[in-house]
Design a protein around this motif. Structure first.
Motif, PDB file in Angstrom:
ATOM      1  N   ALA A  89      18.538  13.003  63.732  1.00  0.00           N
ATOM      2  CA  ALA A  89      18.602  11.622  64.220  1.00  0.00           C
ATOM      3  C   ALA A  89      19.195  11.654  65.623  1.00  0.00           C
ATOM      4  O   ALA A  89      20.224  12.306  65.855  1.00  0.00           O
ATOM      5  CB  ALA A  89      19.455  10.763  63.299  1.00  0.00           C
ATOM      6  N   ASN A  90      18.556  10.986  66.552  1.00  0.00           N
ATOM      7  CA  ASN A  90      19.016  10.912  67.944  1.00  0.00           C
ATOM      8  C   ASN A  90      19.206  12.301  68.561  1.00  0.00           C
ATOM      9  O   ASN A  90      20.188  12.559  69.255  1.00  0.00           O
ATOM     10  CB  ASN A  90      20.310  10.104  68.052  1.00  0.00           C
ATOM     11  CG  ASN A  90      20.142   8.692  67.556  1.00  0.00           C
ATOM     12  OD1 ASN A  90      19.079   8.086  67.754  1.00  0.00           O
ATOM     13  ND2 ASN A  90      21.148   8.164  66.897  1.00  0.00           N
ATOM     14  N   GLY A  91      18.310  13.223  68.249  1.00  0.00           N
ATOM     15  CA  GLY A  91      18.363  14.555  68.841  1.00  0.00           C
ATOM     16  C   GLY A  91      19.433  15.469  68.265  1.00  0.00           C
ATOM     17  O   GLY A  91      19.748  16.502  68.847  1.00  0.00           O
ATOM     18  N   ALA A  92      19.994  15.125  67.129  1.00  0.00           N
ATOM     19  CA  ALA A  92      21.034  15.955  66.502  1.00  0.00           C
ATOM     20  C   ALA A  92      20.751  16.058  65.005  1.00  0.00           C
ATOM     21  O   ALA A  92      20.245  15.109  64.404  1.00  0.00           O
ATOM     22  CB  ALA A  92      22.416  15.357  66.733  1.00  0.00           C
ATOM     23  N   PRO A  93      21.082  17.185  64.402  1.00  0.00           N
ATOM     24  CA  PRO A  93      20.875  17.300  62.952  1.00  0.00           C
ATOM     25  C   PRO A  93      21.832  16.385  62.200  1.00  0.00           C
ATOM     26  O   PRO A  93      22.952  16.127  62.651  1.00  0.00           O
ATOM     27  CB  PRO A  93      21.167  18.766  62.663  1.00  0.00           C
ATOM     28  CG  PRO A  93      22.032  19.227  63.787  1.00  0.00           C
ATOM     29  CD  PRO A  93      21.651  18.392  64.974  1.00  0.00           C
ATOM     30  N   THR A  94      21.377  15.914  61.065  1.00  0.00           N
ATOM     31  CA  THR A  94      22.223  15.022  60.254  1.00  0.00           C
ATOM     32  C   THR A  94      23.062  15.793  59.237  1.00  0.00           C
ATOM     33  O   THR A  94      23.769  15.185  58.442  1.00  0.00           O
ATOM     34  CB  THR A  94      21.357  13.989  59.511  1.00  0.00           C
ATOM     35  OG1 THR A  94      20.429  14.682  58.684  1.00  0.00           O
ATOM     36  CG2 THR A  94      20.632  13.083  60.488  1.00  0.00           C
ATOM     37  N   ALA A  95      22.977  17.097  59.262  1.00  0.00           N
ATOM     38  CA  ALA A  95      23.733  17.925  58.309  1.00  0.00           C
ATOM     39  C   ALA A  95      25.235  17.709  58.500  1.00  0.00           C
ATOM     40  O   ALA A  95      25.728  17.609  59.625  1.00  0.00           O
ATOM     41  CB  ALA A  95      23.401  19.392  58.503  1.00  0.00           C
ATOM     42  N   THR A  96      25.934  17.621  57.390  1.00  0.00           N
ATOM     43  CA  THR A  96      27.389  17.467  57.392  1.00  0.00           C
ATOM     44  C   THR A  96      27.997  18.641  56.626  1.00  0.00           C
ATOM     45  O   THR A  96      27.283  19.326  55.867  1.00  0.00           O
ATOM     46  CB  THR A  96      27.802  16.165  56.692  1.00  0.00           C
ATOM     47  OG1 THR A  96      27.415  16.247  55.313  1.00  0.00           O
ATOM     48  CG2 THR A  96      27.149  14.944  57.355  1.00  0.00           C
ATOM     49  N   PRO A  97      29.285  18.860  56.790  1.00  0.00           N
ATOM     50  CA  PRO A  97      29.913  19.922  55.983  1.00  0.00           C
ATOM     51  C   PRO A  97      29.696  19.730  54.483  1.00  0.00           C
ATOM     52  O   PRO A  97      29.451  20.703  53.760  1.00  0.00           O
ATOM     53  CB  PRO A  97      31.389  19.830  56.361  1.00  0.00           C
ATOM     54  CG  PRO A  97      31.355  19.321  57.774  1.00  0.00           C
ATOM     55  CD  PRO A  97      30.217  18.331  57.793  1.00  0.00           C
ATOM     56  N   ALA A  98      29.730  18.502  54.025  1.00  0.00           N
ATOM     57  CA  ALA A  98      29.519  18.241  52.599  1.00  0.00           C
ATOM     58  C   ALA A  98      28.104  18.616  52.182  1.00  0.00           C
ATOM     59  O   ALA A  98      27.892  19.225  51.119  1.00  0.00           O
ATOM     60  CB  ALA A  98      29.798  16.783  52.274  1.00  0.00           C
ATOM     61  N   SER A  99      27.100  18.277  53.024  1.00  0.00           N
ATOM     62  CA  SER A  99      25.715  18.622  52.673  1.00  0.00           C
ATOM     63  C   SER A  99      25.497  20.131  52.728  1.00  0.00           C
ATOM     64  O   SER A  99      24.756  20.689  51.922  1.00  0.00           O
ATOM     65  CB  SER A  99      24.721  17.886  53.573  1.00  0.00           C
ATOM     66  OG  SER A  99      24.828  18.312  54.918  1.00  0.00           O
ATOM     67  N   VAL A 100      26.143  20.810  53.670  1.00  0.00           N
ATOM     68  CA  VAL A 100      26.043  22.272  53.750  1.00  0.00           C
ATOM     69  C   VAL A 100      26.687  22.902  52.515  1.00  0.00           C
ATOM     70  O   VAL A 100      26.131  23.833  51.925  1.00  0.00           O
ATOM     71  CB  VAL A 100      26.686  22.804  55.050  1.00  0.00           C
ATOM     72  CG1 VAL A 100      26.784  24.320  55.021  1.00  0.00           C
ATOM     73  CG2 VAL A 100      25.898  22.340  56.264  1.00  0.00           C
ATOM     74  N   ALA A 101      27.835  22.391  52.107  1.00  0.00           N
ATOM     75  CA  ALA A 101      28.519  22.926  50.920  1.00  0.00           C
ATOM     76  C   ALA A 101      27.650  22.738  49.677  1.00  0.00           C
ATOM     77  O   ALA A 101      27.522  23.665  48.860  1.00  0.00           O
ATOM     78  CB  ALA A 101      29.873  22.247  50.737  1.00  0.00           C
TER      79      ALA A 101
END
Length: 132
Positions: A89-101
């Motif tokens: 979104a807006n040229g940046a990944p939406t991945a968060t530490p919680a989603s990576v975990a």
């Protein structure tokens, strides 16, 4: 081996202490033909036990580092998957530490043996993947 070594060490200690309690020369740190071999045996077994404990501690530190490195690789893999193939979104990944975990724990649940990837580990992995 370790248990036997510890038992031998404690037996040598008891023999040394028992002899010292009843021996005038040993109490005053003078040579004693009976006590000197007992005290030397105790010292040798104490040194062997201490050396083994040092080796065990070093091995445990190495195992812990390997586990941490392996967990970091798993988390980085999941972070890379989410950044490379996930939503943006807006040229940046939406991945968060919680989603990576969550992703890493799902991908590697069999290898993690119930110790799921933490958000702290995931945050470090996400930062590494993003080049931060």
């Amino acid at each position: 081996m370790s248990d036997q070594l510890f038992i031998a060490y404690m037996v040598a200690f008891q023999l040394s202490v028992k002899h010292t309690a009843d021996c005038g020369p040993c109490l005053t740190m003078e040579p004693c033909s009976t006590g000197d071999p007992l005290h030397d045996d105790f010292a040798a077994k104490q040194d062997a036990w201490t050396a083994e404990q040092r080796v065990r501690a070093a091995n445990e530190r190495r195992r812990a580092k390997r586990r941490a490195d392996s967990r970091a690789r798993m988390a980085r893999h999941a972070a890379h998957e989410l950044v490379a193939h996930g939503q943006w979104a807006n040229g940046a990944p939406t991945a968060t530490p919680a989603s990576v975990a969550r992703r890493a724990s799902a991908m590697y649940s069999g290898h993690l043996k119930g110790e799921l990837i933490t958000t702290t580990e995931a945050a470090a992995a996400l930062a590494a993947v993003l080049g931060n």
